[in-house]
Design a protein around this motif. Structure first.
Motif, PDB file in Angstrom:
ATOM      1  N   GLY A 117      31.316  41.243  38.930  1.00  0.00           N
ATOM      2  CA  GLY A 117      31.593  42.319  37.586  1.00  0.00           C
ATOM      3  C   GLY A 117      30.488  42.130  36.594  1.00  0.00           C
ATOM      4  O   GLY A 117      29.412  41.603  37.043  1.00  0.00           O
ATOM      5  N   HIS A 151      35.808  41.868  41.234  1.00  0.00           N
ATOM      6  CA  HIS A 151      35.980  41.081  40.092  1.00  0.00           C
ATOM      7  C   HIS A 151      35.768  41.628  39.041  1.00  0.00           C
ATOM      8  O   HIS A 151      34.871  42.410  38.813  1.00  0.00           O
ATOM      9  N   SER A 152      36.776  41.657  38.014  1.00  0.00           N
ATOM     10  CA  SER A 152      36.596  42.047  36.662  1.00  0.00           C
ATOM     11  C   SER A 152      36.033  43.586  36.752  1.00  0.00           C
ATOM     12  O   SER A 152      36.880  44.096  37.210  1.00  0.00           O
ATOM     13  N   TYR A 200      41.993  42.679  44.268  1.00  0.00           N
ATOM     14  CA  TYR A 200      41.339  42.772  42.964  1.00  0.00           C
ATOM     15  C   TYR A 200      41.354  41.368  42.268  1.00  0.00           C
ATOM     16  O   TYR A 200      42.445  40.678  42.291  1.00  0.00           O
ATOM     17  N   ALA A 218      40.852  41.435  37.571  1.00  0.00           N
ATOM     18  CA  ALA A 218      40.259  42.730  37.359  1.00  0.00           C
ATOM     19  C   ALA A 218      41.097  43.732  36.684  1.00  0.00           C
ATOM     20  O   ALA A 218      42.059  43.747  36.441  1.00  0.00           O
TER      21      ALA A 218
END
Length: 244
Positions: free
Chosen positions: A11, A67-68, A89, A92
């Motif tokens: 992310g 992620h994120s 996720y 996320a």
């Protein structure tokens, strides 16, 4: 059937090394693991890059993990390349079509959803930026208090030093049609997450019909408690019927 390839998409304010603990264990279990760069320039271009990566760098089934902001990207990339069988996720965003990051965070209680963003972010220009765009870095205090508060001071300091910025425009661009409507999904929710609050994560995950697990962890649970993410990935592998 052979084991799937696990593709890990990081992310904002991170790079592929944020997956090191997860990737090492999955490699030890015999999986091919790839962790491409997420360019953090904008949803359309970031998703196109990941879709192209999947098309060219994978063969056979793929479990795609984000992620994120990486969750936003995989939502838009999964249908564009590769044989993606499952989405995972981790702390996320799981957007619906038309939603964008700042909208999702707006009244969530996120540490980033503040009246003056410059109190939590350092906003700077970058060469070639479209009119009005800029890059955002996390202020050190934001990393220490809200982004990775369950890591050691040394690790938090490394995040401050090595973070990769995301453009403001990446956070204001709406999602296209979400891949989770046709691809089964799993979600790991960090119950101490101060960036995407757990209630917001859960709402998105439930809307997507995701299988949900929790980690008593910050926004970077895949670093502080990697076993929870690893277990979610293995559950996704087993559920979609590819060999483990």
């Amino acid at each position: 059937m052979s084991k799937p390839t696990i593709v890990l998409v990081h992310g904002a304010w991170a790079d592929a090394s944020s997956w090191n603990a997860v990737a090492t264990e999955l490699q030890n279990q015999g999986f091919t693991v790839l962790a491409p760069p997420n360019l953090l320039r904008g949803v359309a271009s970031d998703a196109a890059y990941i879709a192209s990566f999947l098309s060219q760098r994978t063969s056979g089934p793929v479990v795609l993990v984000g992620h994120s902001y990486g969750g936003f990207v995989i939502t838009n990339a999964a249908a564009g390349g590769g044989d993606v069988r499952a989405l995972v996720y981790v702390d996320a965003f799981i957007p619906e079509e038309g939603e964008f990051v700042f909208q999702i965070l707006g009244d969530s209680g996120s540490a980033l959803a503040v009246p003056d963003p410059t109190t939590v972010l350092d906003v700077v220009g970058y060469p070639g930026a479209p009119e009005g765009d800029a890059e955002a870095f996390l202020k050190p205090a934001t990393v220490h208090d809200s982004f990775a508060q369950d890591l050691s001071e040394t690790d938090r300091g490394l995040i401050v030093a090595t973070q990769r910025p995301i453009t403001l425009s990446a956070n204001t661009t709406p999602s296209a049609a979400p891949a989770w409507k046709t691809i089964p999904s799993w979600a790991v929710i960090g119950t101490e997450d101060r960036v995407i609050p757990p209630a917001t994560q859960r709402s998105m995950a439930e809307r997507a019909g995701a299988t949900i697990t929790e980690a008593a962890a910050s926004h970077v649970s895949m670093v502080s408690q990697p076993s929870v993410t690893i277990d979610a990935i293995l559950a996704a592998v087993a559920a979609v019927g590819v060999s483990v």
